[in-house]
Design an enzyme around this catalytic site. Structure first.
Site, PDB file in Angstrom:
ATOM      1  N   GLU A 170      -4.940   3.974   6.022  1.00 55.29           N
ATOM      2  CA  GLU A 170      -4.674   3.665   4.484  1.00 55.29           C
ATOM      3  C   GLU A 170      -5.304   4.641   3.538  1.00 55.29           C
ATOM      4  O   GLU A 170      -4.618   5.094   2.419  1.00 55.29           O
ATOM      5  CB  GLU A 170      -5.187   2.073   4.175  1.00 55.29           C
TER       6      GLU A 170
ATOM      7  N   SER B  47     -10.800  -0.726   2.864  1.00 57.54           N
ATOM      8  CA  SER B  47      -9.967  -0.764   4.104  1.00 57.54           C
ATOM      9  C   SER B  47      -9.569   0.620   4.629  1.00 57.54           C
ATOM     10  O   SER B  47      -8.841   1.188   3.683  1.00 57.54           O
ATOM     11  CB  SER B  47      -8.658  -1.696   4.349  1.00 57.54           C
TER      12      SER B  47
ATOM     13  N   ARG C  71       0.780  -1.362   0.119  1.00 53.02           N
ATOM     14  CA  ARG C  71      -0.109  -0.018  -0.028  1.00 53.02           C
ATOM     15  C   ARG C  71       0.808   1.186   0.016  1.00 53.02           C
ATOM     16  O   ARG C  71       0.482   2.152   0.582  1.00 53.02           O
ATOM     17  CB  ARG C  71      -1.012   0.171   1.335  1.00 53.02           C
TER      18      ARG C  71
HETATM   19  P1  FAD Z   1      -9.187   8.389  -5.763  1.00 48.63           P
HETATM   20  O1  FAD Z   1      -9.731   8.152  -4.384  1.00 48.63           O
HETATM   21  O2  FAD Z   1      -9.701   9.487  -6.710  1.00 48.63           O
HETATM   22  O3  FAD Z   1      -7.620   8.937  -5.249  1.00 48.63           O
HETATM   23  C1  FAD Z   1      -6.820   8.218  -4.131  1.00 48.63           C
HETATM   24  C2  FAD Z   1      -5.433   9.024  -4.060  1.00 48.63           C
HETATM   25  O4  FAD Z   1      -4.852   9.036  -5.468  1.00 48.63           O
HETATM   26  C3  FAD Z   1      -5.620  10.398  -3.916  1.00 48.63           C
HETATM   27  O5  FAD Z   1      -4.759  10.898  -3.270  1.00 48.63           O
HETATM   28  C4  FAD Z   1      -5.619  11.215  -5.300  1.00 48.63           C
HETATM   29  O6  FAD Z   1      -5.052  12.281  -5.402  1.00 48.63           O
HETATM   30  C5  FAD Z   1      -4.431  10.169  -5.882  1.00 48.63           C
HETATM   31  N1  FAD Z   1      -4.761  10.091  -7.306  1.00 48.63           N
HETATM   32  C6  FAD Z   1      -5.896   9.761  -8.121  1.00 48.63           C
HETATM   33  N2  FAD Z   1      -5.741   9.517  -9.200  1.00 48.63           N
HETATM   34  C7  FAD Z   1      -4.355  10.315  -9.628  1.00 48.63           C
HETATM   35  C8  FAD Z   1      -3.465  10.428 -10.470  1.00 48.63           C
HETATM   36  N3  FAD Z   1      -3.845  10.120 -11.868  1.00 48.63           N
HETATM   37  N4  FAD Z   1      -2.147  10.793 -10.403  1.00 48.63           N
HETATM   38  C9  FAD Z   1      -1.661  11.217  -9.043  1.00 48.63           C
HETATM   39  N5  FAD Z   1      -2.429  10.929  -8.176  1.00 48.63           N
HETATM   40  C10 FAD Z   1      -3.662  10.464  -8.271  1.00 48.63           C
HETATM   41  N6  FAD Z   1      -7.813  -0.825  -2.749  1.00 48.63           N
HETATM   42  C11 FAD Z   1      -6.920  -1.965  -2.693  1.00 48.63           C
HETATM   43  O7  FAD Z   1      -5.579  -1.825  -2.809  1.00 48.63           O
HETATM   44  N7  FAD Z   1      -7.120  -3.398  -2.636  1.00 48.63           N
HETATM   45  C12 FAD Z   1      -8.447  -3.540  -2.498  1.00 48.63           C
HETATM   46  O8  FAD Z   1      -8.921  -4.820  -2.395  1.00 48.63           O
HETATM   47  C13 FAD Z   1      -9.399  -2.539  -2.430  1.00 48.63           C
HETATM   48  N8  FAD Z   1     -10.905  -2.903  -2.354  1.00 48.63           N
HETATM   49  C14 FAD Z   1     -11.680  -1.612  -2.125  1.00 48.63           C
HETATM   50  C15 FAD Z   1     -12.968  -1.864  -2.011  1.00 48.63           C
HETATM   51  C16 FAD Z   1     -13.926  -0.930  -1.679  1.00 48.63           C
HETATM   52  C17 FAD Z   1     -15.549  -1.193  -1.658  1.00 48.63           C
HETATM   53  C18 FAD Z   1     -13.534   0.519  -1.791  1.00 48.63           C
HETATM   54  C19 FAD Z   1     -14.537   1.374  -1.838  1.00 48.63           C
HETATM   55  C20 FAD Z   1     -11.992   0.705  -1.808  1.00 48.63           C
HETATM   56  C21 FAD Z   1     -11.324  -0.291  -2.064  1.00 48.63           C
HETATM   57  N9  FAD Z   1      -9.896  -0.015  -2.484  1.00 48.63           N
HETATM   58  C22 FAD Z   1      -8.974  -1.153  -2.435  1.00 48.63           C
HETATM   59  C23 FAD Z   1      -9.263   1.203  -2.295  1.00 48.63           C
HETATM   60  C24 FAD Z   1      -9.322   2.064  -3.575  1.00 48.63           C
HETATM   61  O9  FAD Z   1     -10.546   1.241  -4.653  1.00 48.63           O
HETATM   62  C25 FAD Z   1      -8.009   1.965  -4.454  1.00 48.63           C
HETATM   63  O10 FAD Z   1      -7.343   2.489  -3.763  1.00 48.63           O
HETATM   64  C26 FAD Z   1      -8.219   2.771  -5.852  1.00 48.63           C
HETATM   65  O11 FAD Z   1      -6.841   2.570  -6.403  1.00 48.63           O
HETATM   66  C27 FAD Z   1      -8.312   4.011  -5.644  1.00 48.63           C
HETATM   67  O12 FAD Z   1      -8.565   4.762  -7.104  1.00 48.63           O
HETATM   68  P2  FAD Z   1      -9.218   5.991  -7.299  1.00 48.63           P
HETATM   69  O13 FAD Z   1      -9.349   6.281  -8.665  1.00 48.63           O
HETATM   70  O14 FAD Z   1     -10.836   5.812  -6.800  1.00 48.63           O
HETATM   71  O15 FAD Z   1      -8.682   7.143  -6.557  1.00 48.63           O
HETATM   72  N1  EPU Z   2     -11.045 -10.354  10.520  1.00 43.40           N
HETATM   73  C1  EPU Z   2     -11.588 -10.305  11.509  1.00 43.40           C
HETATM   74  N2  EPU Z   2     -12.809  -9.578  11.800  1.00 43.40           N
HETATM   75  C2  EPU Z   2     -13.177  -8.830  10.683  1.00 43.40           C
HETATM   76  C3  EPU Z   2     -12.220  -8.754   9.326  1.00 43.40           C
HETATM   77  C4  EPU Z   2     -11.272  -9.512   9.323  1.00 43.40           C
HETATM   78  O1  EPU Z   2     -11.398 -11.196  12.428  1.00 43.40           O
HETATM   79  O2  EPU Z   2     -14.065  -8.176  10.901  1.00 43.40           O
HETATM   80  C5  EPU Z   2      -9.742 -11.142  10.156  1.00 43.40           C
HETATM   81  C6  EPU Z   2     -10.337 -12.657   9.526  1.00 43.40           C
HETATM   82  O3  EPU Z   2      -9.550 -13.653  10.465  1.00 43.40           O
HETATM   83  C7  EPU Z   2      -9.857 -12.817   8.379  1.00 43.40           C
HETATM   84  C8  EPU Z   2      -8.565 -11.859   8.283  1.00 43.40           C
HETATM   85  O4  EPU Z   2      -8.871 -10.848   9.128  1.00 43.40           O
HETATM   86  O5  EPU Z   2      -9.544 -14.007   7.868  1.00 43.40           O
HETATM   87  C9  EPU Z   2      -8.380 -11.283   6.879  1.00 43.40           C
HETATM   88  O6  EPU Z   2      -9.663 -10.527   6.437  1.00 43.40           O
HETATM   89  P1  EPU Z   2      -9.782 -10.412   4.945  1.00 43.40           P
HETATM   90  O7  EPU Z   2      -9.601 -11.629   4.205  1.00 43.40           O
HETATM   91  O8  EPU Z   2     -11.178  -9.838   4.757  1.00 43.40           O
HETATM   92  O9  EPU Z   2      -8.705  -9.385   4.395  1.00 43.40           O
HETATM   93  P2  EPU Z   2      -8.029  -8.134   5.063  1.00 43.40           P
HETATM   94  O10 EPU Z   2      -6.882  -8.163   5.659  1.00 43.40           O
HETATM   95  O11 EPU Z   2      -9.270  -7.503   6.168  1.00 43.40           O
HETATM   96  C10 EPU Z   2      -7.026  -7.224   2.849  1.00 43.40           C
HETATM   97  C11 EPU Z   2      -6.834  -5.942   2.188  1.00 43.40           C
HETATM   98  C12 EPU Z   2      -8.022  -5.704   1.420  1.00 43.40           C
HETATM   99  C13 EPU Z   2      -8.355  -6.954   0.229  1.00 43.40           C
HETATM  100  C14 EPU Z   2      -8.242  -8.281   0.874  1.00 43.40           C
HETATM  101  C15 EPU Z   2      -8.281  -9.455   0.138  1.00 43.40           C
HETATM  102  C16 EPU Z   2      -5.481  -4.447   3.434  1.00 43.40           C
HETATM  103  C17 EPU Z   2      -5.667  -2.988   4.488  1.00 43.40           C
HETATM  104  N3  EPU Z   2      -6.831  -4.606   3.307  1.00 43.40           N
HETATM  105  O12 EPU Z   2      -8.197  -7.151   3.703  1.00 43.40           O
HETATM  106  O13 EPU Z   2      -7.869  -4.558   0.558  1.00 43.40           O
HETATM  107  O14 EPU Z   2      -9.071  -6.768  -0.667  1.00 43.40           O
HETATM  108  O15 EPU Z   2      -7.057  -8.277   2.170  1.00 43.40           O
HETATM  109  O16 EPU Z   2      -6.753  -9.583  -0.156  1.00 43.40           O
HETATM  110  O17 EPU Z   2      -4.538  -4.888   3.316  1.00 43.40           O
HETATM  111  C18 EPU Z   2      -8.459  -2.139   0.515  1.00 43.40           C
HETATM  112  O18 EPU Z   2      -7.432  -1.945   0.482  1.00 43.40           O
HETATM  113  O19 EPU Z   2      -9.335  -1.145   0.494  1.00 43.40           O
HETATM  114  C19 EPU Z   2      -8.811  -3.531   0.762  1.00 43.40           C
HETATM  115  C20 EPU Z   2     -10.135  -3.819   0.783  1.00 43.40           C
END
Ligand code: FAD
Ligand code: EPU
Length: 338
Positions: free
Chosen positions: A334, A237, A163
């Site tokens: 994050e 997250s 991240r």
């Molecule tokens: P924005 O929110 O618009 O911007 C994020 C940051 O990047 C801001 O600081 C912005 O200024 C900057 N930025 C955006 N575009 C540019 C650009 N072109 N150049 C320079 N800076 C820029 N993330 C994960 O890593 N793994 C996950 O599994 C994951 N799951 C998610 C699930 C949900 C339901 C949600 C809501 C979010 C999740 N995210 C996850 C977080 C998010 O989707 C990612 O970080 C994604 O890459 C953000 O993209 P965005 O275009 O919406 O960025």
């Molecule tokens: N857990 C709990 N309670 C909860 C949630 C999680 O006990 O309420 C424990 C469980 O044991 C579970 C473990 O945490 O097995 C891991 O949970 P999960 O698989 O849901 O993944 P996470 O670690 O919570 C991370 C990323 C996600 C990504 C998933 C799958 C980060 C900060 N988050 O979540 O990314 O989608 O793994 O790879 O690394 C995001 O960055 O926005 C995001 C959603």
């Protein structure tokens, strides 16, 4: 010519659904338009906006919001094993993932359904289900707001970590990512070892593994756990999973037998599941006003409707404090706080 809107609501542009205004709002769909917008920004604050799925607006933004609308996907090169595909920063990330799957280009199927745009993906080296974009990254082009020119960043230049990247770190607020080139595989290597992918594939009755079936399994798992921003405001997250020494982990394990952590290969550290720590502090399903902690995933903070960014931020501070008090572990946010 760029069109500047003043005192515009950002509510439709952030998945937390926070009501906040920006002093100026401009969209750009070419480098020329971006450059013209930056001419007007001058010494004011500015923010590039993608899909708004990884930020929390803690108040009205007293600056320029530059909404990235750069579009296009292009096959730039190929050899026996790989294709090199350049996607513009304003393309939808999941749209690009599905585009690659349709063409049998492997490597990003585990990153299906992550919201947001291609341009933000390198910002925090997006990751899920055992894959991060650093694994398929080739290079990117970014506009340097200081030197006013386009620069190329290779994999090493980006200093990707969990991240993390130079764009979130030392170059924060300096570069606008214009496009990203990915190196995708013609011969897929399947990653099914992480989380519940294997069980999900079994449930789906999949016998012949493919990148499409992995994508579908990942989508089903995500839909079962993560709130859909169209229903409940959130930014995924809210905190990173913290990394601690193996030694500290063993000490914690002696006290909390069920603590969830995974040794990080090649290091003497363990990555803890922040969701578990937060749940143990009693926050899962917590709600105060419209700010809350998701009932199925304690790592996700939510806006049930009218929460203000400051309320969500204050709640995140209380969570950090209680996890620190109970486990001696400091959670790091994050989500980008604006
Ligand atoms: P924005 O929110 O618009 O911007 C994020 C940051 O990047 C801001 O600081 C912005 O200024 C900057 N930025 C955006 N575009 C540019 C650009 N072109 N150049 C320079 N800076 C820029 N993330 C994960 O890593 N793994 C996950 O599994 C994951 N799951 C998610 C699930 C949900 C339901 C949600 C809501 C979010 C999740 N995210 C996850 C977080 C998010 O989707 C990612 O970080 C994604 O890459 C953000 O993209 P965005 O275009 O919406 O960025
Ligand atoms: N857990 C709990 N309670 C909860 C949630 C999680 O006990 O309420 C424990 C469980 O044991 C579970 C473990 O945490 O097995 C891991 O949970 P999960 O698989 O849901 O993944 P996470 O670690 O919570 C991370 C990323 C996600 C990504 C998933 C799958 C980060 C900060 N988050 O979540 O990314 O989608 O793994 O790879 O690394 C995001 O960055 O926005 C995001 C959603």
């Amino acid at each position: 010519m760029i069109n500047v809107l003043n005192n515009t609501s950002l509510k439709p542009y952030n998945t937390f659904g926070i009501e906040a205004t920006t002093k100026h709002f401009v969209t750009f769909s070419s480098v020329e338009e971006l450059s013209a917008a930056l001419d007007q920004v001058g010494a004011d604050r500015w923010l590039v906006l993608g899909g708004g799925s990884n930020l929390l607006l803690t108040g009205d933004f007293d600056g320029w919001t530059l909404k990235n609308e750069l579009k296009g996907v292009e096959l730039v090169n190929e050899d026996e094993d790989y294709v090199y595909v350049r996607a513009a920063a304003g393309q939808s990330w999941n749209g690009f993932v599905q585009y690659a799957i349709d063409r049998d280009w492997a490597g990003i199927e585990n990153l299906s359904l992550i919201p947001g745009n291609v341009g933000a993906a390198p910002m925090q080296n997006i990751g899920a289900y055992g894959v991060e974009i650093k694994d398929v990254f080739y290079e990117l082009e970014a506009y340097d707001q200081v030197e006013r020119r386009v620069c190329v960043f290779t994999l090493n230049d980006c200093a990707f970590g969990y991240r993390e990247s130079v764009f979130k770190g030392k170059f924060k607020g300096r570069f606008v990512i214009l496009n990203v080139t990915f190196r995708l595989c013609k011969k897929p290597v399947f990653h099914t070892e992480y989380g519940a992918i294997t069980q999900e594939l079994e449930k789906m009755g999949i016998e012949q593994l493919s990148i499409r079936s992995i994508s579908e399994a990942v989508i089903r798992i995500r839909q079962s756990k993560l709130p859909d921003p169209a229903q409940i405001g959130n930014a995924g997250s809210f905190f990173k999973n913290p990394t601690i020494s193996d030694e500290q982990f063993e000490r914690l394990q002696a006290e909390f037998m069920d603590i969830v952590g995974h040794h990080v290969l090649g290091t003497d550290t363990t990555k803890l599941a922040a969701g578990w720590l937060i749940e143990q502090c009693g926050w899962k399903g917590f709600r105060r006003g419209d700010a809350g902690v998701h009932a199925q995933q304690a790592l996700v903070l939510v806006n049930y409707g009218q929460a203000r960014g400051e309320e969500i931020y204050a709640l995140s501070g209380e969570i950090i404090q209680s996890v620190e008090e109970k486990f001696g572990v400091t959670l790091e946010r994050e989500v980008n706080i604006i």
